[in-house]
Each structure stands twice: as structure tokens, then as C-alpha cells.
Scaffold this motif. Sequence first.
Motif, PDB file in Angstrom:
ATOM      1  N   ALA A  18       0.995  -1.275  -0.059  1.00  0.00           N
ATOM      2  CA  ALA A  18      -0.072   0.058   0.101  1.00  0.00           C
ATOM      3  C   ALA A  18       0.950   1.246  -0.056  1.00  0.00           C
ATOM      4  CB  ALA A  18      -1.100  -0.226   1.347  1.00  0.00           C
ATOM      5  N   GLU A  40       8.951   1.988   8.525  1.00  0.00           N
ATOM      6  CA  GLU A  40       8.569   0.469   8.309  1.00  0.00           C
ATOM      7  C   GLU A  40       9.269  -0.041   9.481  1.00  0.00           C
ATOM      8  OE1 GLU A  40       6.766  -1.902   6.482  1.00  0.00           O
ATOM      9  OE2 GLU A  40       7.884  -3.084   7.916  1.00  0.00           O
ATOM     10  N   MET A  49       3.545  -7.700   4.453  1.00  0.00           N
ATOM     11  CA  MET A  49       3.174  -9.076   5.143  1.00  0.00           C
ATOM     12  C   MET A  49       3.303 -10.417   4.134  1.00  0.00           C
ATOM     13  SD  MET A  49       0.374 -11.262   5.907  1.00  0.00           S
ATOM     14  CE  MET A  49       0.265 -12.810   6.383  1.00  0.00           C
ATOM     15  N   TYR A  51       4.059 -11.126   1.286  1.00  0.00           N
ATOM     16  CA  TYR A  51       5.335 -11.463   0.168  1.00  0.00           C
ATOM     17  C   TYR A  51       6.658 -11.487   1.098  1.00  0.00           C
ATOM     18  CZ  TYR A  51       1.127  -9.758  -2.411  1.00  0.00           C
ATOM     19  OH  TYR A  51      -0.021  -9.555  -2.694  1.00  0.00           O
ATOM     20  N   ASN A  63      -2.114 -14.768  -6.123  1.00  0.00           N
ATOM     21  CA  ASN A  63      -3.201 -15.302  -7.258  1.00  0.00           C
ATOM     22  C   ASN A  63      -3.401 -14.327  -8.119  1.00  0.00           C
ATOM     23  OD1 ASN A  63      -4.238 -13.311  -5.689  1.00  0.00           O
ATOM     24  ND2 ASN A  63      -6.240 -14.135  -5.375  1.00  0.00           N
ATOM     25  N   HIS A 172      -1.769  -5.964   7.271  1.00  0.00           N
ATOM     26  CA  HIS A 172      -2.349  -7.080   7.755  1.00  0.00           C
ATOM     27  C   HIS A 172      -1.951  -7.094   9.499  1.00  0.00           C
ATOM     28  CE1 HIS A 172      -4.130  -8.494   4.329  1.00  0.00           C
ATOM     29  NE2 HIS A 172      -3.071  -8.312   3.728  1.00  0.00           N
TER      30      HIS A 172
HETATM   31  C1  FAD Z   1      -1.605 -14.138   2.905  1.00  0.00           C
HETATM   32  C2  FAD Z   1      -2.139 -13.164   1.775  1.00  0.00           C
HETATM   33  C3  FAD Z   1      -1.832 -13.311   0.648  1.00  0.00           C
HETATM   34  C4  FAD Z   1      -2.092 -12.382  -0.543  1.00  0.00           C
HETATM   35  N1  FAD Z   1      -1.886 -12.589  -1.783  1.00  0.00           N
HETATM   36  C5  FAD Z   1      -2.329 -11.502  -2.664  1.00  0.00           C
HETATM   37  C6  FAD Z   1      -2.001 -11.634  -4.027  1.00  0.00           C
HETATM   38  O1  FAD Z   1      -1.369 -12.747  -4.625  1.00  0.00           O
HETATM   39  N2  FAD Z   1      -2.420 -10.781  -4.944  1.00  0.00           N
HETATM   40  C7  FAD Z   1      -3.021  -9.611  -4.465  1.00  0.00           C
HETATM   41  O2  FAD Z   1      -3.533  -8.672  -5.047  1.00  0.00           O
HETATM   42  N3  FAD Z   1      -3.514  -9.462  -3.143  1.00  0.00           N
HETATM   43  C8  FAD Z   1      -3.092 -10.511  -2.285  1.00  0.00           C
HETATM   44  N4  FAD Z   1      -3.189 -10.188  -0.950  1.00  0.00           N
HETATM   45  C9  FAD Z   1      -3.868  -8.990  -0.373  1.00  0.00           C
HETATM   46  C10 FAD Z   1      -2.630  -8.092   0.390  1.00  0.00           C
HETATM   47  O3  FAD Z   1      -3.856  -7.524   1.218  1.00  0.00           O
HETATM   48  C11 FAD Z   1      -2.146  -7.112  -0.584  1.00  0.00           C
HETATM   49  O4  FAD Z   1      -1.856  -7.742  -1.620  1.00  0.00           O
HETATM   50  C12 FAD Z   1      -1.283  -6.369   0.253  1.00  0.00           C
HETATM   51  O5  FAD Z   1      -0.097  -7.192   1.021  1.00  0.00           O
HETATM   52  C13 FAD Z   1      -1.732  -5.163   1.029  1.00  0.00           C
HETATM   53  O6  FAD Z   1      -0.588  -4.503   1.376  1.00  0.00           O
HETATM   54  P1  FAD Z   1      -0.388  -3.602   2.659  1.00  0.00           P
HETATM   55  O7  FAD Z   1       0.749  -2.617   2.622  1.00  0.00           O
HETATM   56  O8  FAD Z   1      -1.701  -2.991   2.923  1.00  0.00           O
HETATM   57  O9  FAD Z   1      -0.281  -4.469   4.028  1.00  0.00           O
HETATM   58  P2  FAD Z   1       0.793  -5.379   4.468  1.00  0.00           P
HETATM   59  O10 FAD Z   1       1.282  -6.277   3.274  1.00  0.00           O
HETATM   60  O11 FAD Z   1       0.524  -6.084   5.603  1.00  0.00           O
HETATM   61  O12 FAD Z   1       2.065  -4.334   4.595  1.00  0.00           O
HETATM   62  C14 FAD Z   1       1.998  -3.431   5.914  1.00  0.00           C
HETATM   63  C15 FAD Z   1       3.339  -2.946   6.297  1.00  0.00           C
HETATM   64  O13 FAD Z   1       3.293  -2.137   7.551  1.00  0.00           O
HETATM   65  C16 FAD Z   1       4.390  -2.311   8.525  1.00  0.00           C
HETATM   66  N5  FAD Z   1       3.762  -1.884   9.706  1.00  0.00           N
HETATM   67  C17 FAD Z   1       2.537  -2.158  10.369  1.00  0.00           C
HETATM   68  N6  FAD Z   1       2.296  -1.507  11.584  1.00  0.00           N
HETATM   69  C18 FAD Z   1       3.534  -0.542  11.437  1.00  0.00           C
HETATM   70  C19 FAD Z   1       3.741   0.221  12.141  1.00  0.00           C
HETATM   71  N7  FAD Z   1       3.157   0.786  13.440  1.00  0.00           N
HETATM   72  N8  FAD Z   1       5.020   1.141  12.072  1.00  0.00           N
HETATM   73  C20 FAD Z   1       5.704   0.814  10.949  1.00  0.00           C
HETATM   74  N9  FAD Z   1       5.348  -0.036  10.209  1.00  0.00           N
HETATM   75  C21 FAD Z   1       4.243  -0.798  10.395  1.00  0.00           C
HETATM   76  C22 FAD Z   1       4.454  -3.790   8.474  1.00  0.00           C
HETATM   77  O14 FAD Z   1       5.515  -4.368   8.671  1.00  0.00           O
HETATM   78  C23 FAD Z   1       4.269  -4.250   6.828  1.00  0.00           C
HETATM   79  O15 FAD Z   1       5.494  -4.221   6.270  1.00  0.00           O
HETATM   80  C24 FAD Z   1      -2.829 -10.994  -0.091  1.00  0.00           C
HETATM   81  C25 FAD Z   1      -3.035 -11.067   1.395  1.00  0.00           C
HETATM   82  C26 FAD Z   1      -2.546 -11.869   2.233  1.00  0.00           C
HETATM   83  C27 FAD Z   1      -2.892 -12.020   3.662  1.00  0.00           C
END
Ligand code: FAD
Length: 589
Positions: A18, A40, A49, A51, A63, A172
Motif C-alpha cells: 500500500a 517501516e 506481510m 510477500y 493469485n 495486515h
Molecule cells: C497471505 C496473503 C496473500 C495475499 N496474496 C495476494 C495476491 O496474490 N494478490 C493480491 O492482489 N493481493 C494479495 N493479498 C492481499 C494483500 O492485502 C495485498 O496484496 C497487500 O499485501 C496489502 O498491502 P499493505 O501494505 O496494505 O499491507 P501489508 O502487506 O501487511 O504491509 C504493511 C506494512 O506495514 C508495516 N507496519 C505495520 N504496522 C506498522 C507500524 N506501526 N509502524 C511501521 N510499520 C508498520 C508492516 O511491517 C508491513 O510491512 C494477500 C493477502 C494475504 C494476507
Amino acid sequence: MSATKNLTTIAIVGGGPAALFMYKRLVESAIQNVEVHIFEKKDRLGAGMPYSVEGACDEHITNVSANEIPLIHTPMTDWIAEAPKSLQEHYGINPGNFNDYKVFPRLFFGAYLTQQFEALIKFGKHVGLKTTVHLNTPVQDISDDEISGKVKLHLPDAKQLIADRLIICTGHQWPKKFEEKVPGWFDSPYPPQKLAKSVNFPVAIKGSALTAIDAVRTLARSNGHFEKTADHRLNYVLNKESEGFKMVLHSLDGLMPAVRFHLEDTHLSQGEMIGEEEGWKIKEANNGFIPLDLIYQRNFLQPLRAQNPVFYETVKDMTIEEFVEEMMRRREKLDGFTLFEAEYKEAEKSIKRQESVAWKEMLATLSYAVNYPAKHLSAEDMLRLKKVLMPLISIVIAFVPQTSCREMLALHKAGVLDLVPVDKESRVDPGEKGATYYHTDENGTAIQTAYNMYVDATGQPVFTLEDFPFKSLVEGGTVSAAYINFKDDAAGALEMELGNKLVKKNAAGHFILKVPGIQINDQFQVLNAAGAYNERIYIMAVPHIGGLNPDYSGLDFCETASARIIKSIKPGVDALALAAADDIEPKVA
Ligand SMILES: Cc1cc2nc3c(=O)[nH]c(=O)nc-3n(C[C@H](O)[C@H](O)[C@H](O)COP(=O)(O)OP(=O)(O)OC[C@H]3O[C@@H](n4cnc5c(N)ncnc54)[C@H](O)[C@@H]3O)c2cc1C
């Protein structure tokens, strides 16, 4: 830690996908006089999380395929050719015959995302975007000061950063209820390394979709191996010491998720969503709400008519309820694995012929399209969305990759993977070790089964206001619990009478429906209890906005949500058009 004078400070909390897409938007927008701070808590950016080892082992795959990934900096296919040899070899990826339509290992994808973040930061510097990355820096709390118009980030060692804008991208979270207290109980399969155990007994898994498949892939490899036969079929062979091992999936009505097929529109018609202006017009004409039936017509039936007129004719006069009932009836007629195998074959054909399965693709489009107007639904329609449409959508949009299907079918044939249909009232209680599963079977018989090991694989939980990680924002009233209004108070009263504890009366005496997470507006800005938006604080962390943003969390969500946010931060930027325009595509010279 101080911000630079005369520059607008934008803080991004979290450094996963994100954050990556948000940062890409900032770079692309050519925003001036801005400095960006990215925080981070781990030691790398990009992978987040799913990847990284927090969410994957070598056996876990995405997927989505390369052609479905929104452009970040370098297209995945080009990057693969340049990826370190050791990485290519480790994951058996040969750039010479890499197929744009295939999914790939999540950890490999994580390496790509990390490299993309680094490349974007380099490009950001090139275009004058001052960027500071703070790795290993968990943001512990956040507070907002309306008078100064600033946000304060509370960091380790009593450090702070004052920012003008903040985007929460914390992603997550997997809370532990009984894990580590009850041996053999796992509240989620993540990090999956914890499931890499040799066991000699049946393991209960709650759920049957992608999260469950993650658990299955790890457990299967720890207790046996897959073998390819001469005629290219897959067999599973159990280890001697795991003779008593098997996995028992538990899913509502014994349903299995649908299989990945060829998508006509790899980015699910992002241009077709209800825009802001159109949304306001619809609300004006409908007492302040966007009707679910209108979205269903606009984003499901009409595109279906164009894609598959024959199928359209068979469903065009059905209500949402009738359509879902019919589709579920077709699924429930067959036993879970029989249908899974049939869908696998249908999907193989669809991929080979590059022909979509129109109604499923349109349903995926609908699930995407309903996300943004969801906060403008009436409570009556939100209940329909959750109770009626979502169960079908969540099965169809799982898009189980072909390799996972082949493994699931091989495990089932080897007698190592079973599926138990459970009812809505089923429950799981922790034992001294593992858990006991209680459910009622199709004949109405109460069943109770004890397992030494139990994995909750129902996916990312959605959170309430109380779970919000930045307590000062809760205590200061900057964020508030999400709810939506009933169109008709009589319907609210009836729902309350029927025992729905989420129905409340507001101060004005009208009925509202509490939904999970916090209040947000169309720009992903947080709202206080009075409904006023905060112009400084944005949130893309899906588990905390799941009530008003009910269905999407993938990479395409990151792409679209970040587009909305950049338009709000820098009005006048047409972020979606920006992303498509070649002349400003960020490439480092
Ligand atoms: C197991 C799984 C597999 C998935 N596979 C796919 C897929 O194949 N294709 C797809 O399109 N989507 C997939 N998804 C959906 C997934 O939600 C997104 O692809 C993506 O990971 C979301 O990114 P994010 O940055 O919101 O969350 P995250 O990937 O969780 O990243 C959040 C980041 O914030 C950091 N963080 C958290 N709290 C703090 C804090 N207080 N201070 C500093 N840093 C912090 C964490 O360490 C992490 O690095 C999957 C989800 C899961 C759970």
C-alpha cells in the motif's frame, strides 16, 4: 526528528505494497515542496506481510499473474530478466520462457516489490522529491492537533515527527487468541513456517479458500511429497512417520473456492466504477443513498449482457437474491471436490482458449465496483450485500491458481485432504491440546470432533474501533466507529427486534447499523464521531476500514485507493490517467 522548514511533510506509516503504491502516486504527481518520511517496522520496504517470510514460505504463490499487476516502475516481465540469477534459480524461473499469465512465488514477488520501492525512491530523488526511509522503526502512536493542523508520530526512544499529512498503510494483523497458550492451536497460518511440522494425526482447518490453501501447502510438504507421473499427473506420497496425517477443511455448506480462469479485463474495469460526481447524482435521486440494485445493474448485468448475451438472458429478470440462490444451488448440488475438479477443467479450457467465464469475471468486477459506493449504501442494502451477495462473491473471486488446484486434487485423491460441510452455528473450542469442532451435519445430527492441531484459516479479521493501533487518535476522537443509516426506520426497528445487536439508535432517534472498523470518506480520510473528515489523515490499512470498504484488499485496491488519495492531496491530479500516460511513466534515466 525534525521536518524541513517550508516543506510540506508527508508521513507514510508502514512500508508494504500500500505504501509502495502511495509513494508511486506522489512521485508521479510531480508534487513540489514536499518531503516524504516512510516508516517501516521491519528491515525492508515493499514486501509487506504476504510477500515476506511473515506471510509466505517458498511454496506459497500469488493469485495474480504478471499481466494483472498494476504497473509500478518496471513491468514484472522486464524485471525478471534482470533479477539476480540466484533468485531465478531458487524459484525455478527462467526468463526465457516466463509466461505473463502465470502466477509466481510470493517471496519472489516480494523481492520484486522491494526492488521497485528502491527504484522509485531513486526516481523520486531524481525529480526532487526529498524522501527519508526509516527502517526498523515502528510508529507507536499518532496524535492529531487541529489547532496547529499537524499530526505527531510517536517513535521509539521518545522520538517524534511532526507531519502535515499522514497515510496509514499498516496492513495486515493477525491477533492471537489462544495461540501460544493452547498447544496445537493456531489463530492463523501466518507466518507459515510455524506449520512446517511433521505430524501423525488429523489436522482441522477452518476455511477452504486461499488462506486455508496456504496452510495446506505447508503442511502437505512437511508430511510427504508430490510426484509427477509420466502422464504429467500429480500424486502425493505420505512420509512413513506421518501415516496418521490428514487435513480436514471445514467450510460453510461444504463449498470450495472458485478456480482462476482467463480474465478478459486483467484490471477489472477500474474505469467503470461509479465516480464521485456520478455518486452524488445517484444519491440525490435516491434519498441520500446509492442503491445496491443500481450497482448490480450497472456493474454486473449490463457488462454481462455485452460479454455473454445468452447467459444474460437467463438471469436478467432475477433479483440479486434469486441470482445468488440459483448460483449457490448449482454449486451445492455437487460435492465440494467434484465441483472443484469440474471448475478446474473449465478454467483450464478458459485459459487455453483465452476465453473468460463471463459471469464470474463480471462478479469480480462487481465486487470491486461495490467497494467504493459501499459507504453510501443504506443499512438495508449493506445487510443484503453481506448476507446475500458476499458469500457468493467471496467464493468466486478467490481465483485459486491452477498449481494449487492440482495439489489440492492430488491430496484429496491420496486421502489426505477432506472437506467437512459445517453450518453457520458451528464453533471451535480450545482443548488442553488442539481444539474440538462442533457442528451439525446435513441430516441434523450434532457432531463433535477433537483434533490435536487446529488452524483458523478464515483470513484477515476485520477490526473494531477498540482494536485501532494508534490510541491517541481514538482517545482524541479523531477516528470513530463506522456505521451506516437505515433508509427506513421501521426496517431498523425490525432488524433490532430480530436480535441484530449491531443495530442502534442514534442521538436523533434514527436507526443505524454498526459496521466494523472506522469511518472514512471517499478519499480515505478518517472521520470523527460528528462525521467531519480530517484533512490530514488518510488510511489504506484494510483491516481497519473493512466495514465501509468491505471487499477488497489486493494490489488493485492499493492502486485505486492511492489514486483517490493523491487527488485529494494534490487536487487537479488525474491520478488514474497519470498512471496510464507514457510520457510521465517514472523511469530512472
Ligand atoms: C497471505 C496473503 C496473500 C495475499 N496474496 C495476494 C495476491 O496474490 N494478490 C493480491 O492482489 N493481493 C494479495 N493479498 C492481499 C494483500 O492485502 C495485498 O496484496 C497487500 O499485501 C496489502 O498491502 P499493505 O501494505 O496494505 O499491507 P501489508 O502487506 O501487511 O504491509 C504493511 C506494512 O506495514 C508495516 N507496519 C505495520 N504496522 C506498522 C507500524 N506501526 N509502524 C511501521 N510499520 C508498520 C508492516 O511491517 C508491513 O510491512 C494477500 C493477502 C494475504 C494476507
